[in-house]
Design a protein around this motif. Structure first.
Motif, short mmCIF file in Angstrom:
data_model
loop_
_atom_site.label_atom_id
_atom_site.label_comp_id
_atom_site.label_asym_id
_atom_site.label_seq_id
_atom_site.Cartn_x
_atom_site.Cartn_y
_atom_site.Cartn_z
N ASP A 35 0.73 -1.50 0.01
CA ASP A 35 -0.08 0.27 -0.40
C ASP A 35 0.69 1.76 -0.27
OD1 ASP A 35 -2.74 0.97 0.43
OD2 ASP A 35 -1.80 2.19 1.95
N GLN A 36 2.34 1.37 0.64
CA GLN A 36 2.56 2.05 0.43
C GLN A 36 3.42 2.67 -0.77
OE1 GLN A 36 6.09 0.69 2.69
NE2 GLN A 36 5.54 2.06 4.86
N VAL A 37 2.73 2.23 -2.24
CA VAL A 37 3.78 2.83 -2.68
C VAL A 37 2.91 3.08 -3.90
CG1 VAL A 37 2.27 1.45 -4.93
CG2 VAL A 37 4.13 1.59 -5.33
N TYR A 38 1.45 3.39 -3.37
CA TYR A 38 0.51 4.58 -3.56
C TYR A 38 0.77 5.80 -3.07
CZ TYR A 38 -1.79 0.41 -4.58
OH TYR A 38 -2.57 -0.88 -5.22
N PHE A 39 1.45 6.06 -2.27
CA PHE A 39 1.43 7.24 -1.45
C PHE A 39 3.42 7.99 -1.58
CE2 PHE A 39 -1.69 5.11 0.53
CZ PHE A 39 -2.30 6.65 1.15
N LEU A 40 3.80 7.91 -2.17
CA LEU A 40 4.87 7.97 -3.39
C LEU A 40 5.14 8.42 -5.08
CD1 LEU A 40 8.43 5.85 -1.78
CD2 LEU A 40 7.12 8.00 -1.19
N THR A 41 4.97 9.42 -4.89
CA THR A 41 4.34 9.53 -7.22
C THR A 41 5.79 8.75 -7.49
OG1 THR A 41 6.59 11.78 -6.60
CG2 THR A 41 4.30 12.07 -6.14
N HIS A 42 5.08 9.23 -9.25
CA HIS A 42 6.17 8.28 -10.18
C HIS A 42 7.38 8.87 -9.76
CE1 HIS A 42 7.11 6.08 -13.67
NE2 HIS A 42 8.31 7.25 -13.71
N ASP A 43 8.29 9.72 -9.83
CA ASP A 43 9.14 10.25 -9.81
C ASP A 43 9.77 10.56 -8.62
OD1 ASP A 43 8.60 10.82 -12.38
OD2 ASP A 43 8.53 13.50 -11.34
N GLU A 44 9.17 10.44 -7.44
CA GLU A 44 9.61 9.78 -6.54
C GLU A 44 10.26 7.94 -6.11
OE1 GLU A 44 7.57 12.90 -3.43
OE2 GLU A 44 6.89 11.15 -3.96
N LEU A 45 9.27 7.24 -6.70
CA LEU A 45 9.60 5.87 -6.53
C LEU A 45 10.80 5.95 -7.75
CD1 LEU A 45 6.59 4.11 -6.91
CD2 LEU A 45 7.24 4.24 -5.06
N GLY A 46 11.08 6.78 -8.79
CA GLY A 46 12.05 6.46 -8.85
C GLY A 46 13.47 6.43 -8.37
N ILE A 100 14.50 4.09 -5.75
CA ILE A 100 14.73 2.53 -6.79
C ILE A 100 16.30 3.05 -6.54
CG2 ILE A 100 15.33 1.35 -8.90
CD1 ILE A 100 12.35 1.64 -8.80
N ALA A 101 16.53 3.98 -7.34
CA ALA A 101 17.67 4.77 -7.58
C ALA A 101 18.93 4.77 -5.93
CB ALA A 101 18.25 6.26 -7.92
N ASP A 102 18.28 5.86 -4.83
CA ASP A 102 18.87 6.00 -3.66
C ASP A 102 18.70 5.23 -2.59
OD1 ASP A 102 16.88 6.92 -2.65
OD2 ASP A 102 17.43 8.79 -3.15
N LYS A 103 17.39 4.26 -2.70
CA LYS A 103 17.15 3.25 -1.61
C LYS A 103 17.10 3.86 -0.12
CE LYS A 103 18.99 -0.54 -3.62
NZ LYS A 103 19.52 -0.15 -5.44
N ASP A 104 16.72 4.99 -0.69
CA ASP A 104 16.73 5.91 1.30
C ASP A 104 15.53 5.15 1.67
OD1 ASP A 104 16.79 7.80 3.13
OD2 ASP A 104 16.61 8.97 1.78
N PRO A 105 15.36 4.55 3.38
CA PRO A 105 14.67 4.47 3.50
C PRO A 105 13.35 5.75 4.22
CG PRO A 105 16.70 4.59 5.41
CD PRO A 105 17.03 4.67 4.31
N GLY A 106 14.12 6.70 4.50
CA GLY A 106 13.08 7.89 4.19
C GLY A 106 12.23 7.50 3.75
#
Length: 785
Positions: A617-628, A631-637
């Motif tokens: 469900d968390q995937v819906y609370f990030l924008t498409h660019d934020e998901l990118g 994936i790139a920085d793997k920041d737990p924030g």
């Protein structure tokens, strides 16, 4: 000179009225000279003085050190002033300061300067926050005030008067009245405008102390950043920041994407719709895609989508015969004050654009076929690795935008035709009335190939099929929905299970709020369909009004002048085809959206596997660019941000807005208002007939599951996900909508009296109220119990 002194210096340079002051830079107690202090006192002039510390790290972005250092007020003698200066210097070494510094800012610079300043003989004093630090609301400013000096407020010895004012000042007078006019409206506006000015300069929310003297002068005593604010708040993803005089509406988009939108939906669904709208505008010369730097028409505030009607004036500004009223009718079914558009280009350009627009409109069937072809080949390979899948979804977003463009180009004719109906019937000399809308809706009755109506009629046939198998029907209706679904899938007669699978194949991608990626489709969660089916089967043979289309069209036209009748008869076939086409292309674009939904669901599972998300469900609370970026920085924030947004989401969903907002949309506070006409609530009639029945207020799908046969459904909106319930209701009322909205179209096809745009219906009515619904006049009347 320290944070406090630096802040006062900047305020003075910005034009704020700051009491005269002198700053002693890093003084040492042993070096203080009475003569030097007396020289400063003489330069400041007569009257009591304040001595205030100003540490280098005080009032910074990371830590404010509020209350950690010392301030001394109402000092008159040299001895008192000197003693206060020494105490301010020594406070830097106090245990509380070292403890605070160690906790929040280990490398803090605690060197002290001292401010020697004229005191304000305050009539009223207080503090203002350019945001509300208590609830993290960025749309509201908080002012606390008390009579007299502000030290009792800061120390907590006195209760303050609280003013929570929208940044626009829209509720300013109400706040003044609520607080017994301690501060008048002009002064309160000066305080909030001052805080906004300081915030703009410092580029961060600020906390400011102020005092009003006996002459009425507003004095500013301190400014510092508001620290420890969460970056997640209602307005975090707002399209437009700050202030604007534009006009926005929930109309149309409030039906297509009602309620709050998740960040992913905003960056995918809303982005695609806006992209499609810009494509449509570009085809007619109203706007150019190369000028699109962000969302142009579909914009978000408080996680809710609005149409920027000011930007929709691109059409009348640049296209001949396009009027502001036409745009409003097409989107909301009504005209509201304050929205006009003068031509911005020469007549030859506007005429050429008109020809482009007509060419697009006349090629509607071409765009339908283009959309069919695009959807047929639209696939997302969900087995791709996460980075490749994300890139594939990026391309999918672009294709989805093109798909919505085809949908809008194929369906724009329906809005154009309805606007034409209104202009013809009114002679373009008055606003349309209920009678005009009633005639127009009669002309649009019983249209074949209405996709959403087909969903209802298919369920009707399916319910009859289930009823024909007596033993299965008995078991199916008595079981809980989940068990009934299991029975249907495993032990149903072959023709029953076959029909159920065919229904899911054709309509399974639909659901309530179907443009919201977080929602589960009928195919993903068929138990919701089972609940509807059980209710429908139990209801038995429900009779709905049947229409003699030719007769009703003839009757409707007979009320008009001969010339008007002839013109409308020529337009009716085109208008009816346009409405059907609009429903077909909407279904195709939503099917593309469901393919995208499956792609993001697959991406979420990969991110969970790599511990980049905690749950799907968390995937819906990030924008498409934020998901990118995740994936790139793997920041737990990013996980934490998604969780905090989700926690806030339910509160955002409770906010209520007017259908039209003049300026940045703001939530409605208190009870919504509505107007009655001779004791009746009025709306736009969209499906004829009169019914007397009990109402049920619907706020959620769970409420809808309580609907009983023959009740009148009252909701803020309806979309395709509500249509199965149309098989058991006797009438429909919505608070927003237009004659071409989904609920209106299906209600007409199903013979259900309906009224839309009945503002305040859910406040005017309560579940169980018995009412008379007049679908011809657009009136709602409460009946005596």
């Amino acid at each position: 000179m320290g944070g406090k002194a630096k802040g006062l210096k900047i305020l003075k340079e910005l034009g704020f009225h700051v009491p005269d002051a002198v700053v002693l830079l890093h003084p040492e107690p042993t070096e203080l000279q009475d003569a030097a202090i007396m020289h400063h006192l003489n330069n400041l002039g007569p009257g009591p003085k304040a001595v205030r510390s100003s540490a280098v790290s005080e009032d910074g972005h990371s830590a404010s050190f509020a209350g950690q250092f010392e301030s001394y007020l109402n000092l008159s003698s040299l001895e008192d002033v000197k003693s206060a200066i020494i105490k301010c210097i020594e406070a830097a070494g106090a245990e509380r300061v070292r403890s605070y510094s160690g906790s929040l800012l280990s490398d803090a610079d605690l060197r002290i300067s001292v401010i020697l300043q004229n005191m304000v003989d305050a009539r009223v004093a207080g503090v203002v926050f350019s945001v509300n630090p208590v609830n993290n609301r960025r749309d509201k400013m908080l002012v606390n005030a008390i009579a007299g000096h502000g030290e009792d407020l800061v120390s907590g010895k006195m209760d303050a008067f609280h003013y929570e004012v929208y940044r626009s000042g829209s509720n300013l007078e109400k706040e003044v009245e609520k607080n017994d006019h301690l501060i008048d409206g002009i002064t309160l506006r000066s305080i909030i405008e001052g805080a906004k000015k300081a915030e703009s300069h410092f580029n961060t929310p600020v906390d400011m102390e102020w005092a009003i003297d006996d002459t009425g002068i507003l004095n500013w005593l301190q400014v510092r950043p508001v620290t420890a604010l969460s970056g997640v708040h209602f307005n975090e993803l707002d399209t437009v920041k700050g202030e604007s005089s534009d006009i926005w509406t929930l109309g149309n988009i409030g039906e297509m994407m009602p309620g709050v939108a998740t960040p992913l939906t905003y960056s995918v669904s809303a982005e695609a719709i806006d992209y499609g709208m810009v494509l449509l505008a570009e085809r007619g010369g109203a706007f150019s895609m190369r000028n699109r730097s962000g969302p142009r028409y579909i914009q978000m505030f408080y996680n809710r989508l609005f149409i920027n009607m000011s930007n929709m004036m691109d059409y009348p500004k640049r296209i001949w015969l396009n009027k502001a009223e036409d745009v409003q009718y097409a989107l909301s079914g009504k005209v509201f004050d304050g929205l006009t558009a003068a031509p911005e280009v020469s007549f030859p350009v506007r005429f050429l654009n008109f020809l482009k627009q007509m060419s697009t409109t006349l090629r509607a069937s071409v765009y339908l076929e283009k959309l069919r072809a695009l959807e047929a080949g639209f696939r997302i390979d969900t087995s791709l690795p996460k980075d490749e899948l994300h890139r594939k979804l990026e391309k999918g977003r672009h294709q989805l935008g093109i798909g919505f463009g085809h949908h809008l180009m194929a369906s724009a004719e329906s809005g154009t035709m309805y606007s034409a109906f209104m202009r013809i019937m009114t002679g373009d000399k008055r606003k349309p009335e209920s009678a005009d809308h009633h005639i127009a809706t009669m002309l649009l009755l019983d249209i074949p190939e209405i996709e959403s109506a087909d969903a209802v009629k298919t369920l009707e046939r399916f319910a009859k099929l289930i009823s024909s198998h007596k033993e299965f029907c008995e078991n199916f209706t008595r079981l809980p929905a989940a068990k009934a679904l299991e029975l249907l899938e495993k032990n149903a007669p072959d023709e029953v299970i076959g029909q159920f699978r065919l229904f899911l194949e054709r309509h399974g991608h639909r659901c309530v709020r179907e443009s919201e990626l977080r929602e589960k489709t009928w195919a993903d969660k068929p138990v919701r369909l089972i609940q509807i089916l059980q209710t429908r089967v139990k209801a038995g043979d429900v009779k709905h009004v049947s229409h003699d289309t030719k007769k009703e069209i003839t009757t409707a036209l007979s009320k008009l002048r001969p010339v008007t009748r002839i013109i409308l008869r020529l337009l009716i076939p085109t208008a009816r085809k346009a409405v059907a086409r609009r429903e077909i292309t909407k279904a195709l674009s939503i099917k593309m959206l469901d393919t995208i939904r499956k792609g993001y669901n697959a991406l979420a599972l990969q991110l969970i596997t790599e511990n980049l998300l905690d749950d799907a469900d968390q995937v819906y609370f990030l924008t498409h660019d934020e998901l990118g970026q995740l994936i790139a920085d793997k920041d737990p924030g990013w996980k934490e941000k998604a969780s905090r947004r989700r926690e806030l989401f339910a509160d955002a969903d409770k906010l209520v807005f007017e259908e039209v907002s003049f300026g940045i949309p703001e939530p409605v506070e208190g009870e919504q208002t509505f107007e009655l006409k001779e004791g009746q609530l009025a709306g736009i009639p969209v499906s004829s007939g009169t019914v007397e029945a009990s109402v049920r207020i619907i706020n959620s799908i769970q409420d809808a599951e309580l609907l009983k046969e023959g009740e009148i459904m009252v909701a803020s909106f309806t979309d395709i996900g509500w249509t199965p319930y149309f098989s058991i209701i006797s009438g429909l009322i919505t608070e927003i909508g237009s004659p071409l909205s989904h609920g209106a179209v299906v209600a007409r096809e199903y013979g259900i009296p309906a009224v839309v745009a009945a503002k305040g219906a859910k406040k005017f009515l309560r579940t169980g109220d018995r009412i008379k619904l007049d679908g011809e006049k657009g009136l709602i009347e409460k009946l005596q119990p």
